[in-house]
Enzyme design. Structure first.
Site, PDB file in Angstrom:
ATOM      1  N   CYS A 150       0.824  -1.225   0.000  1.00 49.54           N
ATOM      2  CA  CYS A 150       0.000   0.000   0.000  1.00 49.54           C
ATOM      3  C   CYS A 150       0.853   1.267   0.000  1.00 49.54           C
ATOM      4  O   CYS A 150       1.749   1.444   0.824  1.00 49.54           O
ATOM      5  CB  CYS A 150      -0.968  -0.071   1.181  1.00 49.54           C
ATOM      6  SG  CYS A 150      -1.135   1.398   2.174  1.00 49.54           S
ATOM      7  N   GLY A 151       0.596   2.107  -0.962  1.00 48.75           N
ATOM      8  CA  GLY A 151       1.407   3.307  -1.169  1.00 48.75           C
ATOM      9  C   GLY A 151       1.373   4.268   0.009  1.00 48.75           C
ATOM     10  O   GLY A 151       2.408   4.798   0.423  1.00 48.75           O
ATOM     11  N   HIS A 152       0.178   4.471   0.572  1.00 49.33           N
ATOM     12  CA  HIS A 152       0.074   5.396   1.702  1.00 49.33           C
ATOM     13  C   HIS A 152       0.810   4.858   2.933  1.00 49.33           C
ATOM     14  O   HIS A 152       1.289   5.625   3.750  1.00 49.33           O
ATOM     15  CB  HIS A 152      -1.391   5.654   2.054  1.00 49.33           C
ATOM     16  CG  HIS A 152      -2.043   6.617   1.107  1.00 49.33           C
ATOM     17  ND1 HIS A 152      -1.589   7.896   0.956  1.00 49.33           N
ATOM     18  CD2 HIS A 152      -3.091   6.483   0.268  1.00 49.33           C
ATOM     19  CE1 HIS A 152      -2.337   8.513   0.058  1.00 49.33           C
ATOM     20  NE2 HIS A 152      -3.252   7.668  -0.390  1.00 49.33           N
ATOM     21  N   CYS A 153       0.872   3.510   3.049  1.00 46.30           N
ATOM     22  CA  CYS A 153       1.602   2.914   4.172  1.00 46.30           C
ATOM     23  C   CYS A 153       3.089   3.189   4.016  1.00 46.30           C
ATOM     24  O   CYS A 153       3.786   3.510   4.984  1.00 46.30           O
ATOM     25  CB  CYS A 153       1.371   1.403   4.231  1.00 46.30           C
ATOM     26  SG  CYS A 153      -0.373   0.938   4.261  1.00 46.30           S
TER      27      CYS A 153
END
Ligand SMILES: *[C@@H]1O[C@H](CO)[C@@H](O)[C@H](O)[C@H]1NC(C)=O
Ligand SMILES: *[C@@H]1O[C@H](CO)[C@@H](O)[C@H](O)[C@H]1NC(C)=O
Length: 524
Positions: A49-52
């Site tokens: 996950c990019g936001h993670c």
């Protein structure tokens, strides 16, 4: 030499990696850890996950800072610990939760930057109201950018209760202290009961001047804490949206230009303080947000007001100059209710071609708020894969009500929420909501599977008309009888396909909501 350097570097990296202050938790260690620590922030994440990934360095930094306050940060890889994540209702990534023991769990609602995490968790670690004395008050005043201190008499239980209630409600946003030392109130020049908001910007403090009453104190906290001309960014966006006051954006690409425009408009900000908040926004970094305000995204500087409560947009003519005089008139007209909101809408379709009614902003009220009907609305985005997958099923669903002659009771409709301003807050795509006949103010959001059968059940159970249609899935299937063996194989592959669909649905759903977040600039 070179090798040695590389080795040394490798060792250093390893040392840094192992020195992480973020605790990695699994199903075996999780409950012990949250039991053993008074206050824990846990991140539920997925490695893809990019936001993670964006959060990771911020999270590390916050963990290190918070270590000395004995506040623990932990993380759980949900691709490894699916059951654990599910037991805490994790639906998208990253999900952050604050634990005070295993049973007292709250959603983290701060921004995903190290200073914001530190500030938020520090507030969580304190009682809702800290009792202050002459020895502690000075230090307390500087603990955060904004702190509130109430002054009241020791026997004034009513004020104490009123203030504590406000503090409990707003504890995620501000630090609250209180003192019953009459000398401190005197030093401050206030008569008890009173509240003073101390801030590290503008005039340094504001004094609450109304009757000591919860709602008024709450409004005071939200208003006085906003800088005269602040900056909209990832750390402040949520605060502006929560303040309940219209927000005037000053978009400009360079810091110099933002300073110049702030100086120009400062008098206006003062004049309208409490009625309209003014803030600059970095048009280089967040220029796309101009699009959400129905401004062109390639022409700066620009100016717009957003009614944050009703999500209405009032863009200022981009051909017009940004001067105190012209903007002054625009803002005064806005405050007087003389500016029409700008509404982004596709044209109203000349004719509704299919069974699914096409909603645009301009016919939204006519279709959705038709009080005689249960109206099921799909909010979609053209780029969303799951919306595309749902489309044929949604068409069949709509056709069933038409064929059954129930379309006078049930409307199945959809709206491209990226091309039309809708009043609803849409977090991800697709979002499906039912607006019941006779009660349009409380739509029910659908959370079931995206199958025709389940959608039919939803409309029946949650609609005012309890209208029901039947769907024969068999009719859709090939008529050829498969042989027993093939049938078995078919069932098996169907099952695993179904499993796969759910998994993709999950990950894509969170990706979509990530994309939606980026689109709607929740991430701002
Ligand atoms: C408010 O009431 C609480 C609970 O009785 C007490 O602990 C606290 O000291 C009071 N606050 C002040 C400033 O007197
Ligand atoms: C009806 O709505 C409620 C509340 O959202 C939900 O829990 C329930 O599952 C819905 N019924 C169906 C059949 O989806």
């Amino acid at each position: 030499m070179r090798n040695f350097k590389a080795l040394a570097l490798g060792a250093a990296v390893a040392a840094v990696a192992s020195a992480s202050d973020v605790e990695v938790l699994t199903k075996d260690s999780f409950s012990e850890f949250v039991k053993g620590n008074d206050l824990v922030l846990a991140e539920f994440y997925a490695p893809w996950c990019g936001h993670c990934k964006a959060l990771a360095p911020e999270y590390e930094e916050a963990a290190t800072t918070l270590k000395e306050k004995n506040i623990k940060l932990a993380k759980v890889d949900c691709t490894e610990e699916a059951d654990l994540c599910q037991s805490y209702g994790v639906e998208g990534y990253p999900t952050l939760k604050v634990f005070r023991g295993p049973d007292n769990v709250n959603a983290y609602s701060g921004a995903r930057k190290a200073p914001a995490i530190v500030s938020y968790m520090t507030k969580q670690s304190m009682p809702a109201v800290s009792t202050l004395t002459k020895d502690t008050i000075q230090d307390f005043k500087t603990q955060d950018k904004v702190v509130l201190v109430a002054y009241f008499a020791a026997d004034d239980k009513t004020s104490n209760t009123t203030y504590t209630e406000v503090a409990e409600k707003l504890r995620d946003s501000y630090l609250f202290g209180a003192s019953n030392d009459a000398d401190l109130a005197k030093d401050e020049g206030v008569t008890v009961p009173s509240v003073v908001l101390y801030k590290s910007f503008d005039e340094g403090k504001s004094v609450f001047k109304e009757a000591f009453e919860g709602e008024a104190i709450e409004k005071f906290a939200k208003t006085a804490s906003i800088p005269l001309i602040g900056e909209v960014g990832p750390d402040t966006y949520a605060g502006y949206m929560a303040a309940g006051i219209p927000l005037a954006y000053i978009f400009a690409e360079t810091p110099e230009e933002r300073t110049t425009l702030s100086e120009e408009l400062k008098g206006l900000a003062e004049k309208h303080r409490g009625a309209v908040s003014f803030a600059t926004i970095d048009a280089k970094a967040f220029g796309a947000h101009a699009g959400n305000l129905n401004l062109k995204t390639d022409q700066f500087p620009s100016f717009a007001i957003q009614d944050t409560v009703n999500n209405k947009k009032f863009p200022y003519d981009q051909e017009g100059k940004i001067t105190a005089e012209l903007i002054g008139k625009f803002v005064a007209d806005f405050v007087a209710g003389d500016v029409e909101p700008s509404i982004k809408s596709e044209p109203i379709p000349e004719k509704q071609e299919g069974p699914v009614q096409i909603i645009v902003a301009k016919n939204y009220d006519d279709i959705v708020l038709d009080d005689a009907k249960d109206v099921l609305v799909e909010f979609y985005a053209p780029w969303c894969g799951h919306c595309k997958a749902l489309a044929p099923k949604y068409d069949i669903l709509a056709g069933l009500y038409v064929d059954a002659g129930l379309d006078s009771k049930v409307t199945i409709a959809k709206v491209d929420a990226t091309a039309n301003d809708v009043p609803d807050e849409i977090q991800g795509f697709p979002t499906i909501k039912l607006y019941k006949a006779g009660d349009k103010t409380n739509p029910v959001t659908y959370s079931g599977s995206r199958s025709i059968e389940d959608l039919i059940k939803f409309v029946k159970e949650n609609g005012t008309h309890a209208a029901e249609v039947t769907y024969e899935e068999e009719a859709e299937k090939p008529i050829v009888e498969p042989m027993a063996e093939q049938a078995e194989a078919a069932t098996e592959s169907e099952e695993s396909a179904a499993e796969e669909a759910t998994e993709t649905a999950k990950s894509e759903a969170s990706e979509a909501s990530e994309a939606a977040a980026t689109e709607s600039h929740d991430e701002l």
